[in-house]
Motif scaffolding. Structure first.
Motif, PDB file in Angstrom:
ATOM      1  N   ASN A  59       0.995  -8.226  -3.668  1.00  0.00           N
ATOM      2  CA  ASN A  59       0.246  -9.471  -3.543  1.00  0.00           C
ATOM      3  C   ASN A  59      -0.190  -9.902  -4.935  1.00  0.00           C
ATOM      4  N   LEU A  60       0.262 -11.082  -5.361  1.00  0.00           N
ATOM      5  CA  LEU A  60       0.027 -11.509  -6.738  1.00  0.00           C
ATOM      6  C   LEU A  60      -1.463 -11.639  -7.055  1.00  0.00           C
ATOM      7  N   GLU A  61      -2.232 -12.203  -6.146  1.00  0.00           N
ATOM      8  CA  GLU A  61      -3.660 -12.375  -6.416  1.00  0.00           C
ATOM      9  C   GLU A  61      -4.354 -11.028  -6.560  1.00  0.00           C
ATOM     10  N   ALA A  62      -3.985 -10.080  -5.693  1.00  0.00           N
ATOM     11  CA  ALA A  62      -4.575  -8.744  -5.788  1.00  0.00           C
ATOM     12  C   ALA A  62      -4.142  -8.053  -7.078  1.00  0.00           C
ATOM     13  N   ALA A  63      -2.881  -8.284  -7.470  1.00  0.00           N
ATOM     14  CA  ALA A  63      -2.374  -7.682  -8.709  1.00  0.00           C
ATOM     15  C   ALA A  63      -3.120  -8.227  -9.920  1.00  0.00           C
ATOM     16  N   LYS A  64      -3.395  -9.536  -9.923  1.00  0.00           N
ATOM     17  CA  LYS A  64      -4.117 -10.123 -11.049  1.00  0.00           C
ATOM     18  C   LYS A  64      -5.574  -9.662 -11.076  1.00  0.00           C
ATOM     19  N   LYS A  65      -6.130  -9.411  -9.915  1.00  0.00           N
ATOM     20  CA  LYS A  65      -7.490  -8.869  -9.883  1.00  0.00           C
ATOM     21  C   LYS A  65      -7.502  -7.460 -10.483  1.00  0.00           C
ATOM     22  N   LEU A  66      -6.458  -6.698 -10.141  1.00  0.00           N
ATOM     23  CA  LEU A  66      -6.336  -5.361 -10.713  1.00  0.00           C
ATOM     24  C   LEU A  66      -6.121  -5.445 -12.222  1.00  0.00           C
ATOM     25  N   SER A  67      -5.354  -6.452 -12.663  1.00  0.00           N
ATOM     26  CA  SER A  67      -5.145  -6.679 -14.093  1.00  0.00           C
ATOM     27  C   SER A  67      -6.465  -6.989 -14.788  1.00  0.00           C
ATOM     28  N   ALA A  68      -7.297  -7.812 -14.146  1.00  0.00           N
ATOM     29  CA  ALA A  68      -8.605  -8.144 -14.727  1.00  0.00           C
ATOM     30  C   ALA A  68      -9.461  -6.897 -14.874  1.00  0.00           C
ATOM     31  N   ASP A  69      -9.392  -5.998 -13.893  1.00  0.00           N
ATOM     32  CA  ASP A  69     -10.144  -4.742 -13.978  1.00  0.00           C
ATOM     33  C   ASP A  69      -9.648  -3.888 -15.144  1.00  0.00           C
ATOM     34  N   LEU A  70      -8.318  -3.863 -15.336  1.00  0.00           N
ATOM     35  CA  LEU A  70      -7.722  -3.092 -16.425  1.00  0.00           C
ATOM     36  C   LEU A  70      -8.211  -3.596 -17.780  1.00  0.00           C
ATOM     37  N   PHE A  71      -8.140  -4.896 -17.981  1.00  0.00           N
ATOM     38  CA  PHE A  71      -8.516  -5.447 -19.285  1.00  0.00           C
ATOM     39  C   PHE A  71     -10.037  -5.456 -19.480  1.00  0.00           C
ATOM     40  N   ARG A  72     -10.778  -5.486 -18.379  1.00  0.00           N
ATOM     41  CA  ARG A  72     -12.235  -5.346 -18.506  1.00  0.00           C
ATOM     42  C   ARG A  72     -12.579  -3.954 -19.027  1.00  0.00           C
ATOM     43  N   GLN A  73     -11.855  -2.958 -18.544  1.00  0.00           N
ATOM     44  CA  GLN A  73     -12.071  -1.589 -19.012  1.00  0.00           C
ATOM     45  C   GLN A  73     -11.672  -1.449 -20.476  1.00  0.00           C
ATOM     46  N   ILE A  74     -10.558  -2.071 -20.860  1.00  0.00           N
ATOM     47  CA  ILE A  74     -10.101  -2.030 -22.252  1.00  0.00           C
ATOM     48  C   ILE A  74     -11.129  -2.668 -23.175  1.00  0.00           C
ATOM     49  N   ARG A  75     -11.663  -3.821 -22.766  1.00  0.00           N
ATOM     50  CA  ARG A  75     -12.650  -4.506 -23.591  1.00  0.00           C
ATOM     51  C   ARG A  75     -13.935  -3.689 -23.729  1.00  0.00           C
ATOM     52  N   SER A  76     -14.331  -3.045 -22.646  1.00  0.00           N
ATOM     53  CA  SER A  76     -15.581  -2.283 -22.697  1.00  0.00           C
ATOM     54  C   SER A  76     -15.467  -1.081 -23.631  1.00  0.00           C
ATOM     55  N   LEU A  77     -14.258  -0.511 -23.725  1.00  0.00           N
ATOM     56  CA  LEU A  77     -14.042   0.642 -24.598  1.00  0.00           C
ATOM     57  C   LEU A  77     -13.711   0.231 -26.029  1.00  0.00           C
ATOM     58  N   GLN A  78     -13.377  -1.068 -26.246  1.00  0.00           N
ATOM     59  CA  GLN A  78     -13.030  -1.564 -27.586  1.00  0.00           C
ATOM     60  C   GLN A  78     -11.950  -0.689 -28.232  1.00  0.00           C
ATOM     61  N   ILE A  79     -10.877  -0.446 -27.502  1.00  0.00           N
ATOM     62  CA  ILE A  79      -9.806   0.435 -27.961  1.00  0.00           C
ATOM     63  C   ILE A  79      -9.012  -0.238 -29.080  1.00  0.00           C
ATOM     64  N   HIS A  80      -8.583   0.552 -30.036  1.00  0.00           N
ATOM     65  CA  HIS A  80      -7.765   0.052 -31.135  1.00  0.00           C
ATOM     66  C   HIS A  80      -6.535  -0.661 -30.553  1.00  0.00           C
ATOM     67  N   PRO A  81      -6.138  -1.813 -31.127  1.00  0.00           N
ATOM     68  CA  PRO A  81      -5.007  -2.575 -30.573  1.00  0.00           C
ATOM     69  C   PRO A  81      -3.758  -1.748 -30.307  1.00  0.00           C
ATOM     70  N   GLU A  82      -3.415  -0.817 -31.209  1.00  0.00           N
ATOM     71  CA  GLU A  82      -2.220  -0.001 -30.975  1.00  0.00           C
ATOM     72  C   GLU A  82      -2.364   0.811 -29.696  1.00  0.00           C
ATOM     73  N   GLY A  83      -3.580   1.268 -29.423  1.00  0.00           N
ATOM     74  CA  GLY A  83      -3.828   1.981 -28.176  1.00  0.00           C
ATOM     75  C   GLY A  83      -3.686   1.069 -26.977  1.00  0.00           C
ATOM     76  N   VAL A  84      -4.151  -0.163 -27.112  1.00  0.00           N
ATOM     77  CA  VAL A  84      -4.044  -1.125 -26.012  1.00  0.00           C
ATOM     78  C   VAL A  84      -2.581  -1.440 -25.719  1.00  0.00           C
ATOM     79  N   TYR A  85      -1.790  -1.628 -26.790  1.00  0.00           N
ATOM     80  CA  TYR A  85      -0.359  -1.890 -26.584  1.00  0.00           C
ATOM     81  C   TYR A  85       0.292  -0.721 -25.826  1.00  0.00           C
ATOM     82  N   SER A  86      -0.088   0.494 -26.179  1.00  0.00           N
ATOM     83  CA  SER A  86       0.475   1.676 -25.507  1.00  0.00           C
ATOM     84  C   SER A  86       0.090   1.699 -24.031  1.00  0.00           C
TER      85      SER A  86
END
Length: 512
Positions: free
Chosen positions: A316-343
């Motif tokens: 389900n695309l909407e559910a997938a995008k919600k999951l994507s938002a959760d993923l990037f919210r976690q990335i932003r909260s941890l302030q991971i180095h860009p190379e780590g984010v790309y990985s």
């Protein structure tokens, strides 16, 4: 710069000191010598940058003094003053690479012009050396003792009081000449030292003669402007009008150990640049935002598993995008180095692709992504947009798939991921809402293998992998791979591999 005047006529020394404005010419230190031996001693101890040298002096001529100078000591730029207009003297001076041969009595205008020209030459040479050493430092991440000495000398001779390092990313459309012109206002000492790290990435050493407020350095964002677009058509929507991103190191006063600390400034400008991955300001100063080098892929396993299950069951695309938002919210909260984010993102893309047999073997740009593609996204928001584009492409591909084929693919993928669970025909039929006889018929039809034979094949192959990679007992391996008991596991395994689990493990250990 340091000057040594060597002449046996004291009146000449007095005359030059009264008529020459040494400070205006850039001479910061000056010493006098009155014979050949004293001249040689000062050449080796004082280490002047420029020497005004008389040819005829007591104990040792000027030419002999230069010849006897220790080879380990760098020869200074030399101006010969001589009352002798003889070819032999001029010839010897040329052999010793004397910069200029002037005749007495001294012509102040000519001497001033010569010194100005000479000091300009020295400055150009030192800027060139500093540029080479800075490039080596950025490239190798090290600064050897010989390089440290060269950097220290250059900073001193060029009278640089403060230094800072700037990193400019996404500057593909900015030429070095443009960059030099745009940054020149920041330095009244030297032009900016520019090292091009890649097509769109510069590191710049700025040398100043006075302290500058960091807000002034941040004004660079309005000078260098916007540039750079994505390199591939697939990324066009992700990479529109991205400004040049700039990381600014602290401004450091030049001291005795500044050459050693230059590497520290390089690293700090890089960290400041990476901070721009999360901020809205294209110019970031070191310390304002800190990115983290420490993160674990294990922290993202729940999101990965959720994506896998979504692809296998009902995407389900909407559910997938919600999951994507959760993923990037976690990335932003941890302030991971860009190379780590790309990985992390690349790992998620591969996990989704592997979980979706519909995408196997596709060569579409929308279904494939490499690290270099992800690195084109210079900001976390752009990367999130690209990731969501990928999810949309999955949804689009699913729409064109035959429902029966899609169902069998999802069942196959479920078996691959959950081989240790109860995979009886009735359980799977109930889980996916299909009659078990229809499931058996369609699976054989679409996958060209009997349903239960495929289940056993997956379980045996997983068990074989565990036998090689672990030292676990057969009973435990049988349990985690879904076999009824160890006896059932051994019989099935021998049927597939022609040897017992024990023999298989021993044979693979012998191979290694």
């Amino acid at each position: 710069m340091k000057l040594l005047i060597a002449d046996d006529q004291k009146s000449l020394h007095t005359f030059l000191d009264k008529t020459m404005d040494w400070t205006a010419l850039g001479i910061t230190e000056k010493k006098h010598a009155y014979d050949g031996r004293e001249t040689l001693q000062l050449l080796e101890e004082f280490l002047p940058d420029v020497v005004i040298l008389d040819i005829q002096m007591p104990y040792m001529t000027g030419i002999e003094t230069l010849r006897q100078l220790d080879e380990t000591v760098k020869k200074p730029k030399t101006i010969i003053l001589s009352a002798h207009d003889e070819f032999s003297y001029a010839r010897d001076a040329l052999r010793l690479e004397v910069y200029q041969y002037l005749l007495k009595p001294v012509d102040i205008v000519s001497l001033t012009a010569t010194i100005q020209e000479l000091l300009s030459t020295i400055q150009e040479e030192e800027i060139s050396k500093l540029s080479r050493e800075f490039g080596k430092l950025v490239h190798t991440r090290t600064l050897e003792s010989a390089s440290i000495a060269k950097v220290k000398r250059a900073l001193n001779l060029l009278q640089i009081q403060y230094i800072a390092v700037l990193d400019l990313l996404n500057a593909a459309d900015v030429s070095e000449s443009q960059l030099r012109e745009q940054l020149l206002w920041t330095s009244s000492v030297i032009p900016p030292i520019i090292y091009r790290r890649s097509q769109d990435y510069y590191s710049v050493l700025v040398g100043l003669d006075s302290m500058m407020d960091m807000d002034q350095l941040k004004e660079l964002s309005r000078l260098v402007g916007a540039s750079g677009r994505g390199q591939t058509q697939e990324l066009a929507q992700c990479l529109q009008d991205i400004p040049v991103m700039i990381g600014v190191s602290p401004l450091m006063a030049v001291t005795g150990d500044s050459a050693h600390r230059l590497l520290e400034l390089v690293k700090r400008s890089e960290e400041a640049l990476m901070a721009g991955f999360y901020t809205d300001d294209p110019v970031n100063v070191y310390g304002e935002v800190v990115v983290s080098q420490e993160w674990r892929m294990a922290d993202f396993q729940p999101v990965e598993q959720a994506f896998r299950e979504m692809v296998v069951h009902d995407f389900n695309l909407e559910a997938a995008k919600k999951l994507s938002a959760d993923l990037f919210r976690q990335i932003r909260s941890l302030q991971i180095h860009p190379e780590g984010v790309y990985s992390i993102v690349l790992h998620m893309l591969y996990a989704i692709a592997q979980s979706s047999p519909r995408m196997a073997g596709t060569t579409s740009g929308r279904h494939t992504m490499a690290m270099e593609d992800l690195r084109q996204c210079r900001h976390v928001t752009q990367l999130e947009q690209l990731f969501n584009e990928f999810l949309t492409s999955i949804a689009d591909s699913i729409k064109g798939v035959n429902p029966a084929v899609d169902l069998m693919m999802r069942i196959k993928q479920y078996i691959d991921l959950n081989y240790g669970e109860d995979l009886s025909l009735q359980v799977i039929a109930d889980r996916f809402g299909i009659d078990k006889f229809q499931l058996s018929r369609l699976f054989k039809q679409e996958m060209d293998i009997n349903y239960w034979n495929y289940v056993l094949q997956v379980r045996v192959e997983k068990a074989a992998d565990l036998l090689i990679r672990t030292d676990e007992k057969n009973s435990l391996i049988a349990s985690v791979t879904g076999f009824v008991d160890e006896s059932h596991f051994s019989r099935t395994f021998k049927k597939y591999y022609g040897m017992s689990p024990k023999q298989y493990r021993q044979s693979r250990q012998n191979d290694h």
